[in-house]
Design a protein around this motif. Structure first.
Motif, short mmCIF file in Angstrom:
data_model
loop_
_atom_site.label_atom_id
_atom_site.label_comp_id
_atom_site.label_asym_id
_atom_site.label_seq_id
_atom_site.Cartn_x
_atom_site.Cartn_y
_atom_site.Cartn_z
N ILE A 43 71.33 29.76 5.90
CA ILE A 43 70.89 29.81 7.31
C ILE A 43 71.90 29.12 8.21
CG2 ILE A 43 69.09 29.10 8.91
CD1 ILE A 43 67.09 29.36 6.71
N GLU A 44 72.38 27.96 7.80
CA GLU A 44 73.31 27.21 8.63
C GLU A 44 74.59 28.02 8.85
OE1 GLU A 44 73.97 23.40 6.93
OE2 GLU A 44 71.87 22.77 7.09
N GLY A 45 74.99 28.14 10.10
CA GLY A 45 76.16 28.93 10.48
C GLY A 45 75.78 30.28 11.03
N SER A 46 74.53 30.77 10.73
CA SER A 46 74.08 32.04 11.29
C SER A 46 73.47 31.81 12.66
CB SER A 46 73.05 32.68 10.35
OG SER A 46 71.92 31.83 10.21
N ARG A 47 72.96 32.87 13.28
CA ARG A 47 72.38 32.77 14.62
C ARG A 47 70.87 33.01 14.54
NH1 ARG A 47 76.06 32.28 18.48
NH2 ARG A 47 78.21 32.79 17.99
N ILE A 48 70.18 32.47 15.56
CA ILE A 48 68.73 32.59 15.60
C ILE A 48 68.30 34.04 15.66
CG2 ILE A 48 66.68 32.01 16.96
CD1 ILE A 48 68.15 29.51 17.87
N ASN A 49 69.05 34.84 16.41
CA ASN A 49 68.70 36.25 16.56
C ASN A 49 68.81 37.02 15.25
OD1 ASN A 49 69.97 35.16 19.17
ND2 ASN A 49 68.74 36.88 19.88
N ASP A 50 69.49 36.43 14.26
CA ASP A 50 69.57 37.09 12.95
C ASP A 50 68.27 36.99 12.18
OD1 ASP A 50 72.22 37.59 13.56
OD2 ASP A 50 72.96 35.83 12.48
N TRP A 51 67.38 36.08 12.60
CA TRP A 51 66.16 35.81 11.83
C TRP A 51 64.89 36.20 12.56
CZ3 TRP A 51 67.19 34.48 6.96
CH2 TRP A 51 68.46 33.95 6.68
N VAL A 52 64.83 35.99 13.88
CA VAL A 52 63.59 36.24 14.62
C VAL A 52 63.86 37.16 15.80
CG1 VAL A 52 62.52 34.06 13.97
CG2 VAL A 52 63.89 34.17 16.02
N THR A 53 62.79 37.85 16.22
CA THR A 53 62.84 38.75 17.38
C THR A 53 61.73 38.35 18.34
OG1 THR A 53 63.63 40.56 15.99
CG2 THR A 53 62.75 41.15 18.15
N SER A 54 62.07 38.28 19.62
CA SER A 54 61.07 37.88 20.62
C SER A 54 60.15 39.06 20.93
CB SER A 54 61.78 37.42 21.89
OG SER A 54 60.85 37.18 22.91
N THR A 55 58.85 38.77 21.01
CA THR A 55 57.88 39.79 21.42
C THR A 55 57.44 39.60 22.86
OG1 THR A 55 56.09 38.40 20.56
CG2 THR A 55 57.01 40.05 19.08
N SER A 56 57.61 38.39 23.38
CA SER A 56 57.21 38.13 24.75
C SER A 56 58.34 38.42 25.74
CB SER A 56 56.76 36.67 24.90
OG SER A 56 57.81 35.78 24.51
N ASP A 57 59.60 38.35 25.29
CA ASP A 57 60.75 38.58 26.17
C ASP A 57 61.86 39.23 25.34
OD1 ASP A 57 62.41 38.62 28.32
OD2 ASP A 57 62.75 36.46 28.42
N SER A 58 61.62 40.47 24.92
CA SER A 58 62.53 41.13 23.98
C SER A 58 63.88 41.45 24.58
CB SER A 58 61.88 42.42 23.46
OG SER A 58 61.54 43.27 24.55
N SER A 59 64.00 41.56 25.91
CA SER A 59 65.27 41.91 26.54
C SER A 59 66.21 40.71 26.68
CB SER A 59 65.01 42.53 27.92
OG SER A 59 64.34 41.60 28.76
N ASN A 60 65.72 39.51 26.45
CA ASN A 60 66.52 38.31 26.64
C ASN A 60 67.09 37.86 25.30
OD1 ASN A 60 67.67 35.93 27.46
ND2 ASN A 60 65.74 34.91 27.99
N ARG A 61 68.44 37.85 25.19
CA ARG A 61 69.08 37.42 23.95
C ARG A 61 68.88 35.94 23.70
NH1 ARG A 61 75.17 38.67 23.98
NH2 ARG A 61 74.94 37.54 21.99
N TYR A 62 68.74 35.18 24.78
CA TYR A 62 68.59 33.72 24.66
C TYR A 62 67.15 33.31 24.93
CZ TYR A 62 73.66 33.97 24.94
OH TYR A 62 74.97 34.27 24.69
N PHE A 63 66.21 34.08 24.36
CA PHE A 63 64.79 33.80 24.55
C PHE A 63 64.40 32.41 24.05
CE2 PHE A 63 65.29 35.75 20.41
CZ PHE A 63 64.55 34.94 19.58
#
Length: 761
Positions: free
Chosen positions: A254-274
């Protein structure tokens, strides 16, 4: 490769913080000194061999330099394991060499070499030994310096120094001062500073390591899945819970990867930095059915973010389940779970809605139905069968009422109905008939057919702004006045005024008991000759206006309010105080004290009575206890047990109002009575009523057969007195012999009247 070897050998692992201590420093310095000496003497030996003339002097020098090479090599080898020994040997070797060259050599270069060796000893000693040892060598070189001056300038004839020799003298002095004092002292200062710095560095390092471990532990044991990321969402660190949540047990980095690689926002899906928001609803990419909440905390010092992950999958499922059952819960909130009738709040709400939305003049009636003796039914058949009674009753009631009637279950076995009524039913007897017609007289419970009795409180609604709550309150008032003979009671203004008056009277009674303003009056009980045998203590309550409240009224009120034990305790204390005075005056006239049963059921009152008896052994001879047989608790086993205890202590026990209770003959067996009191209702018709005469005769005969004394009360004529004396009645009581009077009449003037104990007959 070779460079790394030399670096490691001469610096002794200086890159390691753990090895940067005093021992490592000394080993490193010793190796550097020995290696330097070894190189110099090796070069000198090689040079001597190259230009050796093979005379005695050259051969001697070559052999001597070779010996020094061997010695320095040996010390260099010993420096690894025996640092102090090798350092000491080096100092001894240099000192011996220096002294030998200075004292024995005539060559100026050799003497200078010897002086250099001796002058360098304080500095070398300071590197491996204490400052004091180094200082000792520094002062020891004063002799060397003096010897050198003697040889150079032929001391003590210092005045013969020529001008050209001053520069040489000061140069030697400078060299001596620098090498013996200046450099050793400076190195000592440097070494001390380095040592303190190393100690502070170690302390800081230990503290830093402790805090690092503490922060690591806090981060790991926050209790929630937590990760640390930079501004762009790169994951820098995760704890075990976060790793388990994101990877679902799979071994992934996990360390070194990005948050977006693991979770997807359902409340603000268009925002990469949710994840930079305070809170975000997300799902796992590896499991879209899971639900997460990401909560952000900003670390302003480093510009990083701490993200807390919360698995709310189970919570979301519970929320959906609760939403799906909301309608069911609403029904449970507003309706009775057993009968499905509206509960108390819902019934009031429906009635108020009906009242507010009526367009024309509306007449109605509300009544409360309470099933009588339901506790006995519950005890006899069990709770399950009793619930069937309630359920069957509610079904029959609903089937017989019109659709315009609102029916509800209040609590327990109370049901409320609100119905429109016409002019015909505004008459009480017609409404009474209507109510009786809708109530089932019998209910089927298994194979048993039960007769059902009710108590009913009724009030009318006349479209005068009443609310359902007010109507129910009126029904409750009417219900309290329903009896076994008249089960349906109607509310009216007089009833309300009566209840208010009783409430005020109850408050006044409570105050009167606290203030001890209820007095004891005595009525004589005489024998056939007219002499007073005993008294009966009677309670009298005089109000502030001088009027009296009937004992029948306030005794019943005290029993309903649970004040009877306190009232009895207050009166008993007054009576015992008087009896104490009589006992001292040798007045042997007992006084009968009435108990209704509720007092004997009270633990505090019974304990008080037993305590008084224990402190006054004579009290059982002076105090008789009259038990009112009409009290419903007189059949309780605890009453019988306590009466037996009192009888064992010597108290005389009389059954008052005999013949008017519910189980008179049974009471004669259960209660250890000594006396029977014939009630006034049997005495009043005498001597003309033969039926009552037979009852009195049989009662006296029964008492005689059981060896019980008999007291007849309510005697108002001479004929009644003579008749009862002739029938064998032991004691007589009534207005004919004396009306009740305040106990103070018998105690005033030092108990003068009580001492006479005479009546006009």
């Amino acid at each position: 490769m070779l460079l790394d070897f030399f670096k490691h050998y001469f610096l002794v692992g200086s890159n390691s913080v753990e090895n940067s201590d005093k021992d490592s420093f000394q080993i490193s310095a010793l190796r550097i000194l020995l290696a330097s000496c070894l190189i110099v003497f090796t070069a000198f030996t090689i040079h001597s061999l190259s230009f050796n003339t093979f005379d005695n002097d050259s051969l001697y020098i070559t052999l001597l330099s070779s010996a020094y090479v061997a010695l320095f090599g040996l010390l260099l080898w010993l420096s690894q394991s025996y640092t102090k020994l090798a350092a000491s040997a080096l100092v001894v070797l240099l000192a011996t060499t220096g002294v030998s060259l200075v004292l024995l050599s005539t060559d100026s270069s050799a003497i200078k070499f010897g002086l250099t060796a001796l002058y360098s000893l304080p500095l070398i000693v300071r590197l491996f030994f204490s400052f004091r040892v180094s200082l000792a060598f520094s002062f020891g070189n004063f002799g060397t310096f003096a010897l050198e001056l003697q040889e150079s300038y032929h001391f003590p004839n210092l005045g013969a120094l020529g001008a050209p020799d001053y520069s040489s003298f000061y140069f030697q002095l400078l060299v001596f001062a620098l090498l013996n004092f200046g450099l050793p002292l400076a190195v000592s200062r440097v070494l001390h500073t380095l040592q303190m710095s190393i100690q502070r560095f170690k302390a800081l390092t230990a503290k830093l390591n402790h805090h690092t471990e503490l922060y690591e532990e806090i981060f790991e044991h926050t209790g929630t899945p937590t990760l640390l990321c930079d501004r762009k969402g790169k994951i820098l660190k995760v704890n075990e819970k976060a790793e388990a949540l994101l990877t679902k047990g799979q071994h992934k980095t996990i360390e070194g990867s990005r948050i977006n690689d693991w979770v997807t926002s359902t409340s603000d899906s268009s925002n990469r930095y949710f994840w930079q928001k305070n809170a975000s609803e997300c799902t796992l990419k590896s499991d879209t059915k899971s639900s997460l909440e990401v909560h952000r905390s900003s670390l302003t010092t480093h510009g990083h973010y701490v993200l807390h992950l919360q698995d709310v999958t189970h919570l979301r499922a519970l929320t959906q389940e609760l939403e799906s059952t909301q309608q069911t819960n609403s029904r449970l909130t507003h309706f009775d779970s057993l009968t499905r009738l509206p509960n108390h709040p819902n019934f009031c709400r429906q009635v108020n809605h009906r009242i507010r939305n009526v367009s024309d003049y509306y007449n109605g009636a509300m009544f409360i139905v309470r099933i009588s003796q339901f506790k006995l039914l519950n005890k006899q058949y069990g709770r399950e069968q009793a619930n069937r009674v309630i359920l069957n009753f509610s079904k029959v009631l609903q089937s017989r009422l019109s659709d315009k009637t609102i029916c509800g279950r209040l609590r327990g076995v109370k049901f409320a109905c609100f119905m429109p009524v016409g002019q015909t039913y505004l008459i009480q007897r017609n409404l009474r008939t209507l109510i009786k017609s809708v109530l089932p007289e019998q209910l089927q419970i298994g194979e048993d057919l039960l007769n059902i009795d009710y108590q009913i409180g009724v009030t009318y609604y006349n479209n005068e702004g009443e609310t359902s709550e007010e109507l129910l309150e009126r029904c409750e008032m009417a219900l309290e006045y329903s009896t076994s003979a008249e089960r349906i009671s109607f509310f009216d203004q007089q009833l309300e005024a009566k209840l208010i008056q009783e409430h005020k009277l109850g408050l006044a009674l409570s105050d009167a008991i606290k203030e001890k303003s209820i007095d004891i009056w005595l009525q004589p009980q005489v024998i056939g000759s007219g002499e007073i045998r005993s008294f009966e203590a009677l309670a009298r309550w005089r109000l502030e206006d001088g009027s009296f409240v009937s004992p029948i009224v306030f005794i019943k009120l005290a029993e309903e309010l649970g004040l009877l034990p306190k009232l009895a305790e207050s009166l008993l204390k007054q009576l015992v105080e008087v009896l104490e005075g009589w006992h001292k005056e040798h007045i042997k006239t007992p006084v009968a004290f009435n108990l209704a049963g509720q007092e004997l059921m009270n633990d505090h009152f019974f304990a008080q009575l037993m305590a008084m008896t224990s402190e006054r052994p004579w009290l059982s001879d002076m105090l008789e206890l009259e038990i009112t047989e009409t009290s419903p608790v007189m059949t309780h086993p605890l009453i019988h047990k306590r009466l037996r205890t009192l009888s064992q202590y010597g108290f005389s026990i009389a059954i008052d109002d005999f013949g008017t209770g519910q189980a008179s003959m049974g009471q004669l067996i259960d209660i250890p009575a000594n006396i029977l009191k014939i009630d006034r209702r049997f005495v009043a018709p005498l001597p003309n009523d033969k039926r009552h005469l037979d009852i009195v005769k049989s009662t006296i005969q029964l008492a005689r057969s059981l060896n019980l004394a008999v007291i007849a009360e309510g005697i108002e004529t001479r004929e009644q007195a003579n008749l009862l004396i002739g029938l064998g009645c032991d004691t007589l009581q009534g207005y004919y012999f004396g009306k009740p009077c305040p106990i103070t009449d018998w105690t005033q003037n030092n108990n003068e009247k009580a001492k006479e104990l005479r009546m006009v007959y």
